[in-house]
Write an enzyme that holds these catalytic residues in place. Structure first.
Site, PDB file in Angstrom:
ATOM      1  N   HIS A  55       0.836  -1.207   0.000  1.00 27.64           N
ATOM      2  CA  HIS A  55       0.000   0.000   0.000  1.00 27.64           C
ATOM      3  C   HIS A  55       0.870   1.256   0.000  1.00 27.64           C
ATOM      4  CE1 HIS A  55       0.774  -1.079   4.234  1.00 27.64           C
ATOM      5  NE2 HIS A  55       0.854   0.232   4.429  1.00 27.64           N
ATOM      6  N   CYS A  92      11.590 -15.657  26.438  1.00 25.52           N
ATOM      7  CA  CYS A  92      12.975 -15.800  26.881  1.00 25.52           C
ATOM      8  C   CYS A  92      13.707 -16.680  25.870  1.00 25.52           C
ATOM      9  CB  CYS A  92      13.051 -16.396  28.287  1.00 25.52           C
ATOM     10  SG  CYS A  92      12.478 -18.099  28.399  1.00 25.52           S
TER      11      CYS A  92
END
Length: 630
Positions: free
Chosen positions: A67, A180
């Site tokens: 776009h 993590c």
């Protein structure tokens, strides 16, 4: 305004001829141009590529929405294209795109146009709608499908508005993402901590976890749009582009465990800066230092390497159970099963360890283009004696080489954008990384490895005990954090170099914190709440499995007493393994690999238990009895 007022039959391509991202963009731009929607084709295409260079509009799940908003658009419009075979569009999830909506917004587009264009993204969240677009037989069927789905969407939005108006006060919604490097413990502990604290505070929260088994409880586009703030407690890459324009709090994953209430309050206060995505999939450093960025790249490599370490390492350990040399056909103790296990674990899984480490470090730095050069560099390191240290260097070298190539070729014409990821980046990235590794890195690093191995081998008992003491203490300082991972990484490097003693100290020390806490909750029951005693039982299992993170909730609740206790116990355990001359050829496995240690397995168990009981008794001494331990 309806979407089908912007998407017409003359801007629909049922079967794209394109085979690449650049060709898709050209084909859709030409479709808009021939339909009379553009005033300047080249300027519009340039605007589309500018947006793509900032961040790929391949949003994943088989969808791409290129776009641009520019004066080169004559009439606000949408072009639709479909490829049943799929096209590599640099999508966020790495999958090929099948559905393409090219949005052309004019510079002066009014809100109604913009709202209609943005509504399209919401519709694409519906799986049955996407499936209908893929299977539609005609242009009219596509237009009717969009009309029907839009009516359903608008009705649902209307009902939602009416429901909201009936409420006197809407609760603020807080979202969170936890991640993590290993995705085993910290991720879920941070999630639980945030959810439990939010429940206490009466706050609505949803937490997405990016763990070892993938993303769970994924945040939806609607939830993100409604959120007052988003907490990103992560020590590795997470998808950040979706948070564009939202108030985002970025902290290490440990803060999600230890500072849940503070983070939630920050989110409710609404004073956080608005997040703007940089175009890189990695969680941006924001106000963090370069050291944090370096650590994240390193942990990305370590976390992706761990499955090879754990799986391959345990297979090697099982092979050793048949006899240390049972995998060698020339040895009298030869066993074909032992050889099979060693071929899989050592010859293949373990052989991939260094290249995978390097590859994912490079990918963390330079996204997908950094993966191949870094992995090739890691393979060069592994095959030429540079080992683990060489792999680390190769990872960073490969990633930053690609960033350099990107910068050098940033001025190429837009028409050549498509050849960058498939030709220029891999060709030059692999050449630069490989040449530097072979000409300048491999031999010096090989010499360093040899010198380190000689130095460690010549250490007297006293010096080795001190090394074990230091490595053991490092394993307990942050229990899964950067200091812990630094010690663990050093231990694997030593295994790779043929010295098995440091990693024996590291694994023993890593098992001590959860086991020591479990023992403390069993012996000194009046020092812990019922909830803590129940959690202590699971720590026996976590400790035995070499998951140090089991101690984190206890450390977060009482750091002043717990952290010194586990550091002392772990350090003594590490020192004892060195004193007992214990070596460990397997990088992971906990109690399952104790039978194959080099030295006396009983003494190894004794070292672990001594450290664990020291931790337990220190906790019993430092913690005061509770008035009501129920």
């Amino acid at each position: 305004m309806k979407i089908t007022e912007l998407l017409k039959r003359d801007t629909i391509i049922l079967d794209l001829n394109s085979k690449s991202k650049a060709e898709v963009i050209d084909e859709l731009v030409n479709k808009l141009d021939t339909a009379g929607r553009l005033s300047n084709t080249e300027e519009y295409k340039k605007a589309i590529w500018k947006r793509e260079n900032e961040f790929s509009t391949g949003i994943g799940d088989g969808i791409a929405i290129p776009h641009a908003k520019t004066t080169a658009v004559k009439v606000p419009s949408i072009a639709f294209g479909r490829s049943k075979e799929g096209i590599d569009y640099d999508s966020l999830d790495g999958t090929n795109a099948h559905i393409f909506f090219m949005i052309a917004a004019s510079e002066g587009a009014h809100n109604e146009h913009l709202e209609t264009l943005s509504r399209l993204s919401s519709l694409l969240m519906n799986e049955s709608f996407k499936e209908g677009l893929v299977n539609a037989k005609s242009k009219d069927e596509i237009l009717n499908l969009i009309d029907n789905q839009e009516k359903v969407y608008l009705q649902a939005e209307s009902n939602k508005s009416l429901s909201t108006e009936k409420k006197t006060e809407e609760k603020k919604l807080i979202l969170a993402v936890t991640a993590c490097p290993t995705g085993i413990a910290h991720t879920y502990m941070a999630a639980d901590s945030l959810k439990n604290k939010a429940r206490e505070m009466g706050v609505d929260i949803k937490v997405e976890t990016n763990g070892s088994t993938g993303v769970k409880n994924r945040l939806t586009e609607d939830e993100i749009s409604r959120a007052a703030a988003i907490i990103v407690a992560a020590d590795k890459q997470v998808e950040m582009a979706r948070f564009e324009g939202k108030k985002v709090i970025q902290v290490p994953v440990a803060h999600g465990i230890k500072k849940a209430e503070e983070l939630i309050n920050r989110g409710l206060q609404g004073d956080e800066p608005v997040y703007h995505h940089s175009g890189n999939r990695e969680t941006p450093a924001g106000d963090k230092s370069e050291k944090i960025g370096f650590y994240k790249h390193l942990m990305s490599g370590v976390s992706n390497m761990l499955p090879f370490v754990v799986g391959g390492g345990i297979l090697i350990a099982i092979s050793f159970m048949f006899g240390i040399h049972a995998n060698d056909p020339k040895d009298p103790s030869f066993n074909p099963i032992a050889k099979l296990l060693m071929d899989i674990g050592g010859g293949n899984a373990f052989a991939l360890m260094v290249p995978v480490l390097a590859g994912f470090i490079g990918s963390s730095i330079a996204d997908r283009p950094g993966f191949a050069p870094a992995m090739v560099g890691g393979l060069i390191a592994a095959n030429n004696g540079a080992g683990f240290l060489g792999g680390l260097i190769a990872g960073f070298l490969g990633g930053y080489s690609v960033l350099l190539v990107k910068k050098v070729f940033s001025g190429l014409p837009e028409s050549l954008e498509g050849i960058k990821p498939v030709l220029i980046y891999p060709l030059l990235g692999i050449f630069i990384t490989g040449a530097v590794m072979l000409l300048f890195i491999v031999n010096p690093v090989k010499a360093i490895n040899t010198a380190m191995q000689t130095w460690l081998g010549s250490m007297g008992t006293t010096n080795r005990v001190i090394l074990g003491l230091i490595l053991g203490g490092m394993m307990a300082v942050d229990m899964g954090g950067p200091i812990n991972k630094a010690a663990f990484t050093f231990g694997i490097a030593m295994i790779d170099a043929g010295n098995y003693y440091p990693h024996a100290a590291i694994m023993a020390a890593g098992m001590v914190p959860p086991i020591g806490i479990a023992i403390a909750t069993t012996i000194f029951k009046n020092r812990f709440t019922k909830e803590e005693r129940d959690a202590g039982k699971t720590n026996y299992i976590m400790g035995a499995s070499f998951i140090t993170e089991g101690a984190i909730p206890f450390a977060a609740a009482d750091p002043g007493r717990v952290i010194p206790s586990v550091i002392v116990g772990s350090a003594i355990s590490g020192a004892l393994t060195m004193m007992f001359n214990i070596g460990l050829p397997a990088p992971h496995g906990g109690i399952f690999v104790i039978p194959i240690v080099k030295g006396n397995p009983l003494l190894y168990i004794l070292a672990i238990l001594i450290g664990a009981f020291i931790t337990a008794f220190m906790l019993g001494f430092l913690k005061k009895p509770l008035e009501n331990n129920e």
